[in-house]
Scaffold this active site. Structure first.
Site, PDB file in Angstrom:
ATOM      1  N   ASP A 102       0.829  -1.197   0.000  1.00 18.81           N
ATOM      2  CA  ASP A 102       0.000   0.000   0.000  1.00 18.81           C
ATOM      3  C   ASP A 102       0.875   1.263   0.000  1.00 18.81           C
ATOM      4  O   ASP A 102       2.037   1.227   0.407  1.00 18.81           O
ATOM      5  CB  ASP A 102      -0.881   0.040   1.263  1.00 18.81           C
ATOM      6  CG  ASP A 102      -1.842  -1.135   1.320  1.00 18.81           C
ATOM      7  OD1 ASP A 102      -2.180  -1.680   0.254  1.00 18.81           O
ATOM      8  OD2 ASP A 102      -2.233  -1.497   2.452  1.00 18.81           O
TER       9      ASP A 102
HETATM   10  N1  URA Z   1      -1.165  -6.000   3.939  1.00 23.30           N
HETATM   11  C1  URA Z   1      -1.654  -4.736   3.965  1.00 23.30           C
HETATM   12  O1  URA Z   1      -2.666  -4.490   4.597  1.00 23.30           O
HETATM   13  N2  URA Z   1      -0.999  -3.785   3.294  1.00 23.30           N
HETATM   14  C2  URA Z   1       0.136  -4.008   2.595  1.00 23.30           C
HETATM   15  O2  URA Z   1       0.696  -3.091   2.003  1.00 23.30           O
HETATM   16  C3  URA Z   1       0.634  -5.324   2.582  1.00 23.30           C
HETATM   17  C4  URA Z   1      -0.035  -6.296   3.261  1.00 23.30           C
END
Ligand code: URA
Length: 230
Positions: A102
């Site tokens: 993310d």
């Molecule tokens: N899980 C998440 O919630 N975000 C990420 O970026 C990776 C794994």
């Protein structure tokens, strides 16, 4: 013998038009001597060509390990946000991220031009384990560990595979997951009533995030590392 700009464009560095400026700026060297012009002839079998100090050439599959900083989206292009590709020099423009982190997640992100390898690493069939360091609200306890181990059901009804939670103290835990659903780790914590406030991926399969690699820095995996990863 071959023209330097043709050699560089075939190696995926940039278009021939862009290369004119890159060569004029003195960023390309042939056998450690700054290149004089795009039409300079080189012997691609023996001359060593570098761009910004890094060797360029007909290359095999490349796998990079990037320490992704927060604030960048995991995408090859985006109309609004800065992408992880902007952290890499032009010769790696043809690579693509393996899975995604993310925008507000940092840590270990792989990028490669080997589509088969990327597919294998994200395929649920191969179940590659990833470890995250999570800062979250509340304190995780034995009941949370058991719930992660049993396979959590997320708020939208999605069922997760068994995962492993190791509380490190109030508000901080390590979590290992072997799949990559959308916002998976944050949603898993939410399912046990704890909001994640910071997330960093510290391990991907056999690879750990090098402590020497600062956010925004990357390195190329060795052939041995790629083999172990497979
Ligand atoms: N899980 C998440 O919630 N975000 C990420 O970026 C990776 C794994």
């Amino acid at each position: 013998m071959q023209r330097l700009d043709r050699f560089l464009s075939e190696a995926g560095v940039a278009s021939r038009r862009e290369l004119r400026a890159i060569i004029r700026a003195g960023r390309v060297r042939v056998n450690d001597v700054p290149a004089s012009a795009p039409e300079q002839k080189i012997d691609e079998t023996s001359d060593r060509v570098t761009l910004d100090g890094e060797a360029v050439g007909p290359r095999g599959p490349v796998v990079l390990l990037l320490h992704k900083p927060t604030g960048y989206v995991t995408s090859t292009d985006d109309p609004r946000d800065r992408t992880v590709m902007e952290l890499l020099p032009p010769q790696y423009r043809g690579l693509a991220p393996v899975g995604r982190l993310d925008k507000d997640t940092s840590g270990l992100l792989l990028l490669t031009d080997d589509g088969q390898l990327a597919h294998r690493l994200i395929s649920p069939r191969h179940a590659v384990w990833k470890i995250y360091d999570a800062v979250h609200e509340g304190e995780a306890g034995e009941a949370d560990c058991a719930a992660f181990r049993a396979g959590l059901t997320l708020r939208d009804g999605t069922v997760c595979r068994p995962a492993y939670l190791r509380p490190l103290g109030p508000g901080r835990s390590l979590v290992a997951v072997c799949e990559g659903k959308y916002h998976q780790v944050k949603r898993m914590f939410r399912a046990v009533g704890k909001e994640v406030v910071y997330l960093k991926r510290i391990q991907f399969g056999t690879l750990t995030l090098d402590p020497s690699l600062k956010p925004g820095q990357y390195r190329k995996l060795t052939e041995e590392e790629v083999e172990q990863l497979c």
